[in-house]
Design a protein around this motif. Structure first.
Motif, PDB file in Angstrom:
ATOM      1  N   GLN A  89       0.824  -1.213   0.000  1.00 40.31           N
ATOM      2  CA  GLN A  89       0.000   0.000   0.000  1.00 40.31           C
ATOM      3  C   GLN A  89       0.858   1.263   0.000  1.00 40.31           C
ATOM      4  OE1 GLN A  89      -3.585   0.165   2.474  1.00 40.31           O
ATOM      5  NE2 GLN A  89      -3.252  -1.988   2.961  1.00 40.31           N
ATOM      6  N   ALA A  90       2.086   1.110   0.436  1.00 39.77           N
ATOM      7  CA  ALA A  90       3.009   2.247   0.411  1.00 39.77           C
ATOM      8  C   ALA A  90       3.699   2.384  -0.942  1.00 39.77           C
ATOM      9  CB  ALA A  90       4.050   2.093   1.519  1.00 39.77           C
ATOM     10  N   GLY A  91       3.380   1.480  -1.862  1.00 42.12           N
ATOM     11  CA  GLY A  91       3.933   1.586  -3.203  1.00 42.12           C
ATOM     12  C   GLY A  91       5.246   0.851  -3.410  1.00 42.12           C
ATOM     13  N   VAL A  92       5.576  -0.057  -2.502  1.00 38.33           N
ATOM     14  CA  VAL A  92       6.827  -0.803  -2.614  1.00 38.33           C
ATOM     15  C   VAL A  92       6.528  -2.173  -3.243  1.00 38.33           C
ATOM     16  CG1 VAL A  92       8.786  -1.774  -1.349  1.00 38.33           C
ATOM     17  CG2 VAL A  92       7.719   0.350  -0.545  1.00 38.33           C
ATOM     18  N   ALA A  93       7.366  -2.608  -4.168  1.00 33.56           N
ATOM     19  CA  ALA A  93       7.212  -3.938  -4.762  1.00 33.56           C
ATOM     20  C   ALA A  93       7.682  -4.987  -3.758  1.00 33.56           C
ATOM     21  CB  ALA A  93       8.028  -4.044  -6.041  1.00 33.56           C
ATOM     22  N   THR A  94       6.874  -6.029  -3.550  1.00 37.43           N
ATOM     23  CA  THR A  94       7.212  -7.018  -2.527  1.00 37.43           C
ATOM     24  C   THR A  94       7.277  -8.424  -3.113  1.00 37.43           C
ATOM     25  OG1 THR A  94       4.923  -7.468  -1.909  1.00 37.43           O
ATOM     26  CG2 THR A  94       6.021  -5.619  -0.796  1.00 37.43           C
ATOM     27  N   HIS A  95       8.030  -9.268  -2.435  1.00 39.06           N
ATOM     28  CA  HIS A  95       8.166 -10.675  -2.797  1.00 39.06           C
ATOM     29  C   HIS A  95       8.149 -11.484  -1.510  1.00 39.06           C
ATOM     30  CE1 HIS A  95       9.595  -9.149  -6.688  1.00 39.06           C
ATOM     31  NE2 HIS A  95      10.303  -8.309  -5.965  1.00 39.06           N
ATOM     32  N   GLU A  96       7.865 -12.778  -1.659  1.00 37.57           N
ATOM     33  CA  GLU A  96       7.796 -13.641  -0.482  1.00 37.57           C
ATOM     34  C   GLU A  96       8.813 -14.764  -0.608  1.00 37.57           C
ATOM     35  OE1 GLU A  96       3.881 -14.734   1.626  1.00 37.57           O
ATOM     36  OE2 GLU A  96       4.336 -16.477   0.389  1.00 37.57           O
ATOM     37  N   VAL A  97       9.502 -15.053   0.468  1.00 39.63           N
ATOM     38  CA  VAL A  97      10.374 -16.235   0.492  1.00 39.63           C
ATOM     39  C   VAL A  97      10.433 -16.727   1.937  1.00 39.63           C
ATOM     40  CG1 VAL A  97      12.496 -14.844   0.776  1.00 39.63           C
ATOM     41  CG2 VAL A  97      12.645 -17.178  -0.118  1.00 39.63           C
ATOM     42  N   PHE A  98      10.215 -18.011   2.129  1.00 39.30           N
ATOM     43  CA  PHE A  98      10.313 -18.547   3.486  1.00 39.30           C
ATOM     44  C   PHE A  98      11.772 -18.613   3.920  1.00 39.30           C
ATOM     45  CE2 PHE A  98       6.128 -20.436   2.356  1.00 39.30           C
ATOM     46  CZ  PHE A  98       5.403 -19.872   3.403  1.00 39.30           C
ATOM     47  N   MET A  99      11.989 -18.492   5.211  1.00 34.53           N
ATOM     48  CA  MET A  99      13.356 -18.521   5.738  1.00 34.53           C
ATOM     49  C   MET A  99      14.083 -19.779   5.271  1.00 34.53           C
ATOM     50  SD  MET A  99      13.802 -15.732   7.446  1.00 34.53           S
ATOM     51  CE  MET A  99      15.464 -16.144   7.926  1.00 34.53           C
ATOM     52  N   GLU A 100      13.354 -20.903   5.299  1.00 30.14           N
ATOM     53  CA  GLU A 100      13.973 -22.182   4.946  1.00 30.14           C
ATOM     54  C   GLU A 100      14.353 -22.243   3.465  1.00 30.14           C
ATOM     55  OE1 GLU A 100      11.091 -21.661   6.473  1.00 30.14           O
ATOM     56  OE2 GLU A 100      10.616 -23.191   7.974  1.00 30.14           O
ATOM     57  N   ASP A 101      13.731 -21.405   2.651  1.00 34.46           N
ATOM     58  CA  ASP A 101      13.970 -21.446   1.194  1.00 34.46           C
ATOM     59  C   ASP A 101      15.030 -20.455   0.733  1.00 34.46           C
ATOM     60  OD1 ASP A 101      12.097 -23.423   0.792  1.00 34.46           O
ATOM     61  OD2 ASP A 101      10.459 -22.032   0.413  1.00 34.46           O
TER      62      ASP A 101
END
Lengths: 121, 374
Positions: free
Chosen positions: B187-199
């Motif tokens: 919502q602040a306009g930042v591009a985000t990605h997800e990665v689990f710690m284990e990965d």
């Protein structure tokens, strides 16, 4: 002699910016957006064969003296493969397979202390 | 301050699940407990807010003292982490949030129990769930809660363009907390990605961390304690700062209970502090013993008259203990609330109350919403 429309597109488009960035001993992520030269090596994935848009476990046109044959694109032939394509991008399937097979990237080095617990605090 | 008994909304489970609070129940009952709520006065809210603001700055002063005096062993900080902490401190790396836990009965001043400055949880409850509860049940009332807006504003101030979000797998509370934070970041306009710690991957040739797609991780919000990171296989790879983490490395100093005796040493008698020491002798026969790095209220012992009267299990404590004077936790018919004041981008931002029937707040405590009349 075959001519690839894809190569033309690459040369006309993103090659200058993309190809050089991915060449060398430490390639970035293997993807269809990056281009690779013949025999460019990605640890674990193998050697890139540009005319075949994929990585293989032997160098391009590798000669086996016992067989008296050359290796290219996963096949053996009596003559070296001839192509003007010495730089190209991998297919989506080849990129995915190469990225998955990389041995220069190790995983699982974080997360062991949690033992499945929440970090709840 | 009053504790009210309330009629839960008939569909409260669906309501809270819809906004991400999927972990609303323990094995032995609700964790999100809207069959009760706390009513505070505006003055009480003001005191909590002021205490958090004051203590946040005192904690930063204390952290500076640790750095200047090389008091690393007093916090059990591993040697290999020290240069990274120093660099993080000198760069003034951006800090998103933290949560102070206070003992507070309404009378007197809130007193600091601990500062969860690295990986605080109960965020979705405090920021979103109790706000919607208020709209549904007491629309005319107010709540000490601007967490959501402040998080978005903080991400905007952060100024980065892309960031990964990471938690451990298979744990709903952690995953949902990170997803909520990711939402505020988007919502602040930042591009985000997800990665689990284990990965998370380590590219040995390029000496960078990468996600599952092989993309370099440059910035990473991690819901994972620094003290765990340093001791794991990839810990030595952190030495060269290949990733800018949130919370930053310097927050290790604030989240460590070893800071409590240092705070008391630097600011003795401060009204928002409880006497705290590195050995129990100055406290006599009544005190709480806490591991420097415990979570979930684990391995905490309450000693009265020289006898351990309450003790929680766990596997912390090898890092050493601190000793804190007993806090006067209020008692509402056997319920003991702890007041968690959220700090976002260095400013107090809201309140979440957890209560327990024991005097040690653990992972079976319940979150109870609050309100005050403006």
């Amino acid at each position: 002699m075959k001519r690839s429309s894809k190569i033309k597109l690459l040369l006309a488009g993103g090659l200058a910016a993309g190809a050089l960035a991915s060449c060398g001993p430490n390639p970035t992520r293997v993807s269809t957006e990056n281009v690779y030269v013949n025999d460019q090596q990605v640890p674990g994935a193998g050697y890139y064969h540009a005319p075949f848009h994929a990585f293989f476990n032997k160098p391009y046109n590798f000669y086996d003296a016992g067989r008296r044959q050359y290796y290219y694109g996963g096949l053996w032939g009596s003559d070296p493969y001839q192509s003007i394509i010495n730089i190209s991008a991998p297919t989506p399937e080849a990129a995915r397979a190469a990225e998955a097979a990389r041995t220069d990237i190790v995983r699982g080095g974080f997360g062991s202390t949690a033992h499945g617990r929440s970090v709840y605090s | 301050m009053q504790r009210h008994t309330c009629q839960p909304r008939p569909d409260w489970r669906t309501q809270v699940e819809n906004i991400g609070l999927t972990y609303h129940s323990h094995e032995d009952g609700p964790y999100w407990n809207e069959s009760a709520c706390y009513e505070l006065t505006a003055d009480e809210v003001e005191r909590l807010e002021k205490a958090a603001k004051t203590l946040h700055h005192l904690c930063i002063d204390a952290a500076e003292a640790v750095i200047n005096h090389n008091w690393w062993s007093r916090l059990g900080i591993p040697d290999m982490a020290v240069p990274a902490i120093r660099r993080s401190w000198e760069r003034d790396d951006f800090s998103l949030y933290g949560r102070f836990d206070f003992a507070f009965g309404g009378g007197g001043e809130p007193q600091l129990l601990e500062y969860n400055a690295d990986t605080p949880t109960s965020l979705v409850e405090a920021s979103v769930a109790q706000w919607f509860w208020l709209q549904d049940t007491r629309p005319g009332a107010d709540q000490f809660n601007s967490i959501h807006e402040r998080l978005i504003a903080a991400w905007q101030r952060w100024g980065g363009t892309t960031i990964h979000f990471s938690s451990i797998k298979d744990h709903a509370e952690d995953i949902q907390t990170v997803r909520y934070l990711r939402d505020t970041c988007e919502q602040a306009g930042v591009a985000t990605h997800e990665v689990f710690m284990e990965d998370i991957g380590w590219n040995r040739n390029r000496e960078i961390f990468v996600d599952l797609a092989g993309e370099r991780i440059l910035n990473c919000f991690k819901l994972y304690p620094w003290e765990w990171l340093w001791h794991e296989e990839f810990g030595p790879n952190l030495a060269g700062d290949p990733v800018q983490f949130l919370e930053p490395a310097w927050k290790m100093l604030l989240s460590n209970k070893g800071l409590l005796p240092i705070l008391w040493e630097l600011f003795p008698g401060h009204p928002n502090l409880l006497p705290s020491h590195e050995n129990p002798a100055p406290l006599g026969a009544d005190y709480i013993r806490k591991p420097r790095l415990s979570r979930e209220g684990a391995n905490v012992t309450r000693v009265e008259g020289g006898v351990a009267v309450e003790e929680t299990a766990g596997d912390y404590g090898q890092e050493g203990f601190i000793y804190q004077a007993l806090a006067g936790l209020p008692d509402f018919d056997g319920h003991h609330p702890v007041f968690g004041v959220w700090v976002v981008d260095h400013e107090p931002a809201g309140l979440g109350i957890r209560e327990d029937t024991g005097r040690i707040t653990g992972n079976l405590s319940r979150f109870v919403p609050h309100f005050f009349m403006p």
